[in-house]
Design an enzyme around this catalytic site. Structure first.
Site, short mmCIF file in Angstrom:
data_model
loop_
_atom_site.label_atom_id
_atom_site.label_comp_id
_atom_site.label_asym_id
_atom_site.label_seq_id
_atom_site.Cartn_x
_atom_site.Cartn_y
_atom_site.Cartn_z
N HIS A 185 0.85 -1.21 0.00
CA HIS A 185 0.00 0.00 0.00
C HIS A 185 0.88 1.25 0.00
O HIS A 185 1.33 1.72 1.04
CB HIS A 185 -0.90 -0.03 1.24
CG HIS A 185 -2.03 0.96 1.22
ND1 HIS A 185 -2.09 2.04 0.36
CD2 HIS A 185 -3.17 1.03 1.97
CE1 HIS A 185 -3.21 2.72 0.58
NE2 HIS A 185 -3.88 2.12 1.55
N HIS A 188 -2.58 6.97 -0.88
CA HIS A 188 -3.55 7.59 0.03
C HIS A 188 -2.98 8.26 1.27
O HIS A 188 -3.66 8.36 2.29
CB HIS A 188 -4.58 6.53 0.47
CG HIS A 188 -5.42 6.05 -0.68
ND1 HIS A 188 -6.15 4.90 -0.64
CD2 HIS A 188 -5.61 6.57 -1.91
CE1 HIS A 188 -6.77 4.73 -1.79
NE2 HIS A 188 -6.46 5.72 -2.58
N TYR A 190 -0.58 7.37 3.34
CA TYR A 190 -0.06 6.55 4.44
C TYR A 190 1.48 6.50 4.37
O TYR A 190 2.08 7.21 3.57
CB TYR A 190 -0.74 5.17 4.44
CG TYR A 190 -2.23 5.33 4.69
CD1 TYR A 190 -2.68 5.86 5.90
CD2 TYR A 190 -3.18 5.02 3.71
CE1 TYR A 190 -4.03 6.06 6.14
CE2 TYR A 190 -4.54 5.23 3.94
CZ TYR A 190 -4.96 5.74 5.16
OH TYR A 190 -6.29 5.96 5.39
C1 LIG Z 1 -14.94 1.83 2.62
C2 LIG Z 1 -13.66 2.06 1.88
C3 LIG Z 1 -12.50 1.49 2.35
C4 LIG Z 1 -11.30 1.63 1.65
N1 LIG Z 1 -10.17 1.01 2.11
C5 LIG Z 1 -9.03 1.04 1.37
C6 LIG Z 1 -7.89 0.29 1.75
O1 LIG Z 1 -7.88 -0.44 2.76
N2 LIG Z 1 -6.80 0.38 0.96
C7 LIG Z 1 -6.77 1.14 -0.17
O2 LIG Z 1 -5.76 1.19 -0.85
N3 LIG Z 1 -7.85 1.84 -0.56
C8 LIG Z 1 -8.98 1.79 0.16
N4 LIG Z 1 -10.09 2.45 -0.28
C9 LIG Z 1 -10.09 3.07 -1.63
C10 LIG Z 1 -10.70 2.08 -2.64
O3 LIG Z 1 -9.85 0.94 -2.81
C11 LIG Z 1 -10.93 2.71 -4.02
O4 LIG Z 1 -9.71 3.14 -4.56
C12 LIG Z 1 -11.88 3.89 -3.92
O5 LIG Z 1 -13.09 3.50 -3.29
C13 LIG Z 1 -12.22 4.45 -5.30
O6 LIG Z 1 -12.78 3.45 -6.11
P1 LIG Z 1 -14.38 3.38 -6.37
O7 LIG Z 1 -14.75 4.66 -7.02
O8 LIG Z 1 -14.55 2.18 -7.27
O9 LIG Z 1 -15.04 3.21 -5.04
C14 LIG Z 1 -11.28 2.38 0.45
C15 LIG Z 1 -12.46 2.98 -0.01
C16 LIG Z 1 -13.63 2.82 0.68
C17 LIG Z 1 -14.90 3.44 0.14
#
Ligand SMILES: Cc1cc2nc3c(=O)[nH]c(=O)nc-3n(C[C@H](O)[C@H](O)[C@H](O)COP(=O)(O)O)c2cc1C
Length: 374
Positions: A185, A188, A190
């Site tokens: 990872h 975002h 981190y």
């Molecule tokens: C509830 C939630 C939890 C997420 N947890 C992670 C995570 O653990 N690791 C990560 O890299 N991104 C995480 N994300 C980002 C998602 O992997 C994804 O990139 C983001 O939701 C955008 O894609 P989407 O438009 O298809 O939802 C999270 C997003 C949401 C909504």
């Protein structure tokens, strides 16, 4: 099988097969890593077996939620981990359930760095980072547990190899658990992203300053993890354009491109990039920047994520802007998302209110399948 618009499955780009190194994927709809905060005490629970099993298809790629790599890695309540024996044992039945249905399962390795607080740290110590500048208080409404961040403790240069090694051990644990691979990872805001971004990293040693120096930590982690488990089992997630958690960069295109090019020498399975349009975690904003230069530069499988629906996912694959497309929120609400895309069926709407709540069923495993809604 034909869908409602009369296209056969073979004509739907997202539903076409793809070979990712040794993995034969039957389609290109990937489960994005999704933290759900239902791993009580950082240990995955029996309800997690059903959750991932519901989202598994034969030959589909799933990326597990971010899993803490060590006792300093967490920043939120009840996020999962992969550094203790108990966590490894608890993940095993989850992985077995995914494998029983023919899924390919990667574990996301996570360290939150300064996006944490003393409540989540051993002995109430300060979280660690590349810097001692705290992140600004969080203004993102859908992440609940940490609103204020204390000043982190800047890692000394001689401590960094230990953190790199924690990633290696966590990768080894993931393989021991039965996962098919790991996703580092690096996105975002981190820890890894904190090192990469020039608006966070204010170091003066070999891990700060130039682009090359800021990316050193990420690439050292890639290198040790590749040496530990093999490049074909390693992916990395990056979000050069995002500035979540106060982690912007003055030249995200150069950063993304440098990483895409540098990763080539490790022969990893994939590079997973978050679209520049995901300016905030929950919102899609059209913008002129694009991942195309990184897609072209990276020689392995390229996964894109962020704001995709069926139409633009198909378009991205058709136009060769991506090999695979990861879906987050839509996959939360539609456990049978690939099937719905195949049939061009209507989608359940996601409920943000239950993304991070701790109920083992509500908002987690109770979204209906197509068969039960029509
Ligand atoms: C509830 C939630 C939890 C997420 N947890 C992670 C995570 O653990 N690791 C990560 O890299 N991104 C995480 N994300 C980002 C998602 O992997 C994804 O990139 C983001 O939701 C955008 O894609 P989407 O438009 O298809 O939802 C999270 C997003 C949401 C909504």
């Amino acid at each position: 099988m034909e869908n409602k618009s009369g296209e056969g499955k073979q004509h739907i780009p997202l539903l076409s097969p793809y070979e990712m190194g040794n993995f034969q994927l039957s389609h290109r709809v990937v489960l994005a890593p999704l933290t759900r905060q239902r791993s009580y005490g950082n240990v995955p629970q029996p309800h997690t077996i059903l959750y991932y099993s519901q989202r598994t298809t034969k030959g589909g790629l799933l990326i597990a939620e971010g899993c803490g790599i060590s006792d300093t890695a967490h920043g939120y309540k009840d996020t999962s981990g992969i550094w203790t024996y108990e966590q490894v044992e608890a993940w095993k039945p989850v992985v077995s359930a995914v494998h029983a249905k023919g899924g390919i399962f990667f574990c996301q390795l996570w360290h939150t760095g300064r996006v944490s607080s003393k409540d989540f740290q051993p002995n109430g110590q300060a979280p660690i980072s590349c810097t001692d500048k705290p992140s600004k208080p969080l203004i993102c409404s859908d992440v609940r547990d940490v609103a204020q961040f204390p000043p982190p403790r800047r890692l000394r240069t001689d401590e960094i190899p230990q953190i790199v090694n924690d990633f290696r051990l966590a990768a080894r644990n993931a393989i021991e658990t039965g996962f098919d691979g790991v996703e580092i990872h690096g996105a975002h805001g981190y820890l890894i992203d904190q090192f990469m971004k020039d608006q966070v990293n204010d170091r003066t040693d070999q891990y700060g300053g130039s682009l090359e120096n800021r990316c050193r930590f990420a690439l050292e982690i890639v290198e040790v993890v590749v040496n530990e488990i093999g490049g074909d089992r390693v992916g990395i997630r990056l979000s050069p354009f995002a500035d979540y958690m106060d982690s912007g960069d003055s030249n995200p295109s150069a950063l993304g491109l440098y990483m895409a090019e540098s990763l080539n020498k490790y022969g990893i399975a994939y590079c997973h990039m978050v679209e520049p349009r995901m300016k905030t975690l929950g919102e899609k904003v059209e913008c002129p920047e694009s991942l195309i230069p990184m897609r072209k530069a990276f020689k392995g499988t390229f996964i894109v994520a962020g704001g995709y629906d069926r139409g633009d996912g198909n378009k991205a694959v058709l136009e060769d802007r991506a090999d695979l497309v990861a879906y987050g929120r839509m996959f939360i609400a539609n456990p049978d998302l690939p099937r719905r895309f195949e049939l061009d069926a209507p989608l359940n709407k996601y409920n943000m209110e239950t993304f991070y709540t701790s109920d083992p069923v509500v908002g987690y495993t109770d979204y209906p399948f197509l068969e039960t809604t029509i």
